[in-house]
Design an enzyme around this catalytic site. Sequence first.
Site, PDB file in Angstrom:
ATOM      1  N   TYR A   1      64.663  69.437  15.765  1.00  0.00           N
ATOM      2  CA  TYR A   1      65.351  69.687  16.945  1.00  0.00           C
ATOM      3  C   TYR A   1      66.589  68.823  16.965  1.00  0.00           C
ATOM      4  CZ  TYR A   1      61.070  72.013  18.538  1.00  0.00           C
ATOM      5  OH  TYR A   1      59.931  72.872  18.576  1.00  0.00           O
TER       6      TYR A   1
ATOM      7  N   ASP B   1      68.249  67.649  19.359  1.00  0.00           N
ATOM      8  CA  ASP B   1      68.324  66.681  20.531  1.00  0.00           C
ATOM      9  C   ASP B   1      67.190  65.671  20.358  1.00  0.00           C
ATOM     10  OD1 ASP B   1      66.074  68.567  21.113  1.00  0.00           O
ATOM     11  OD2 ASP B   1      67.065  68.892  22.996  1.00  0.00           O
TER      12      ASP B   1
ATOM     13  N   ASN C   1      67.736  65.241  27.077  1.00  0.00           N
ATOM     14  CA  ASN C   1      68.035  66.160  28.073  1.00  0.00           C
ATOM     15  C   ASN C   1      69.299  65.857  29.110  1.00  0.00           C
ATOM     16  OD1 ASN C   1      66.346  68.484  27.514  1.00  0.00           O
ATOM     17  ND2 ASN C   1      64.687  67.188  28.291  1.00  0.00           N
TER      18      ASN C   1
ATOM     19  N   ARG D   1      94.344  45.838  11.073  1.00  0.00           N
ATOM     20  CA  ARG D   1      94.318  47.642  11.137  1.00  0.00           C
ATOM     21  C   ARG D   1      94.129  47.932   9.537  1.00  0.00           C
ATOM     22  NH1 ARG D   1      99.751  49.273  14.161  1.00  0.00           N
ATOM     23  NH2 ARG D   1      98.726  51.367  13.617  1.00  0.00           N
TER      24      ARG D   1
ATOM     25  N   HIS E   1     100.090  32.783  14.899  1.00  0.00           N
ATOM     26  CA  HIS E   1     100.029  33.435  16.275  1.00  0.00           C
ATOM     27  C   HIS E   1     101.396  34.150  16.493  1.00  0.00           C
ATOM     28  CE1 HIS E   1     100.596  29.008  16.602  1.00  0.00           C
ATOM     29  NE2 HIS E   1     101.752  29.322  16.299  1.00  0.00           N
TER      30      HIS E   1
ATOM     31  N   ASN F   1     103.946  30.273   5.038  1.00  0.00           N
ATOM     32  CA  ASN F   1     103.686  29.866   6.557  1.00  0.00           C
ATOM     33  C   ASN F   1     104.576  30.788   7.314  1.00  0.00           C
ATOM     34  OD1 ASN F   1     102.825  28.028   8.680  1.00  0.00           O
ATOM     35  ND2 ASN F   1     104.803  28.303   9.215  1.00  0.00           N
TER      36      ASN F   1
ATOM     37  N   ALA G   1     105.269  31.574  14.509  1.00  0.00           N
ATOM     38  CA  ALA G   1     105.045  32.322  15.787  1.00  0.00           C
ATOM     39  C   ALA G   1     106.190  33.014  16.020  1.00  0.00           C
ATOM     40  CB  ALA G   1     104.683  31.163  16.783  1.00  0.00           C
TER      41      ALA G   1
ATOM     42  N   ASN H   1     109.394  47.213  10.108  1.00  0.00           N
ATOM     43  CA  ASN H   1     109.156  48.179   9.076  1.00  0.00           C
ATOM     44  C   ASN H   1     109.498  49.676   9.311  1.00  0.00           C
ATOM     45  OD1 ASN H   1     107.067  48.287  11.156  1.00  0.00           O
ATOM     46  ND2 ASN H   1     105.642  48.985   9.489  1.00  0.00           N
TER      47      ASN H   1
ATOM     48  N   ALA I   1     114.251  29.069  12.105  1.00  0.00           N
ATOM     49  CA  ALA I   1     113.711  29.872  13.265  1.00  0.00           C
ATOM     50  C   ALA I   1     114.737  30.404  13.928  1.00  0.00           C
ATOM     51  CB  ALA I   1     113.222  28.636  14.004  1.00  0.00           C
TER      52      ALA I   1
END
Length: 456
Positions: free
Chosen positions: A103, A105, A227, A333, A363, A377, A380, A386, A423
């Site tokens: 079955y 279920d 059910n 990702r 970070h 390195n 931040a 891209n 920076a």
Amino acid sequence: MLNNAMSVVILAAGKGTRMYSDLPKVLHTLAGKAMVQHVIDAANELGAAHVHLVYGHGGDLLKQALKDDNLNWVLQAEQLGTGHAMQQAAPFFADDEDILMLYGDVPLISVETLQRLRDAKPQGGIGLLTVKLDDPTGYGRITRENGKVTGIVEHKDATDEQRQIQEINTGILIANGADMKRWLAKLTNNNAQGEYYITDIIALAYQEGREIVAVHPQRLSEVEGVNNRLQLSRLERVYQSEQAEKLLLAGVMLRDPARFYLRGTLTHGRDVEIDTNVIIEGNVTLGHRVKIGTGCVIKNSVIGDDCEISPYTVVEDVNLAAACTIGPFARLRPGAELLEGAHVGNFVEMKKARLGKGSKAGHLTYLGDAEIGDNVNIGAGTITCNYDGANKFKTIIGDDVFVGSDTQLVAPVTVGKGATIAAGTTVTRNVGENALAISRVPQTQKEGWRRPVKKK
């Protein structure tokens, strides 16, 4: 023992009205996988020559979701009972094979229980899966004579005496194909429901002098059907508890087994520690001494030895070499890769990017379509730019590069080995080895300047 060839019929034609959903009931998921897919997987693992899926409601959705090449789709246009469903599949049965009925279920049926049922089926008879319940109300009762199974009586058709029987039918059975076809042809709908019951073949077999052998499952949860969503949630908890128990006994430290979720397959090394509310999806491999913090989601990834993933990190389709540290609140990702000892900190996102040995992105950074060397390195606020709205471009950063905070790297661009990016720089051209790249608006200073004041 030596088994005959076997095919499986899975009944999946019900509407699932009590789910209150546009999705066919059997496509609702348990542990991240459609209920019916659990059953199909069990059938295939058992070695089914063919899997006949009897469908009705939501057939198009079922066919979109289930891509198994071993499936034979059998339409039950009208839902006239389990016997009627089997009659639709009967033309596909070979005379010399066994037919196992399952079955869509009832998702937690185990291969081990089905194999015991298959082994127990007598020659020319029926193997029947039954259980005993303290409260069997609503279930078909197993009738016996001198200990031998003689039939199944549905609850609505049972006498008061028969309703006292505690052994009930789970609906799962196995019989020879030729016998099954003959018995199915004899079914009638002369009952309170006006339906064709597959259970009536038990009495037909008994009348022919055939033996019916009852087998019990290892756990009641194996034969519990769904059910409504409440029942589904309860089976989900049962399944997760079973998986957690297996992992604990295999040496994985789950800080709270009641708050661990496995929606796939987990392969692990020794001394793995997993904190609360972690979700494992797809195929995941954890090396030795891996630590995963609370609230993490790990999907289809390989995590190397001695890696530590801090709380609330999401990792999907990723490879981490040994001794990497991730998070908290990081997102890796598909296509992200970290080499040995690399570090990705809080609020860093990577996609289709490689971070070299010992390199760090501490970070507030986005690294996409990037190849980053060793001992780099990343300051931040660094962003690899891209995408131009139509196409993706690659950023290449050599070994020993220092990228200062708030840097934008406009791809395609290459930064040579040993270079330094000051920076606040926007990099639009390639940077040579050991060079300093700096692009800033000259700083000006206005003495005695006063900020505007709001009018009251």
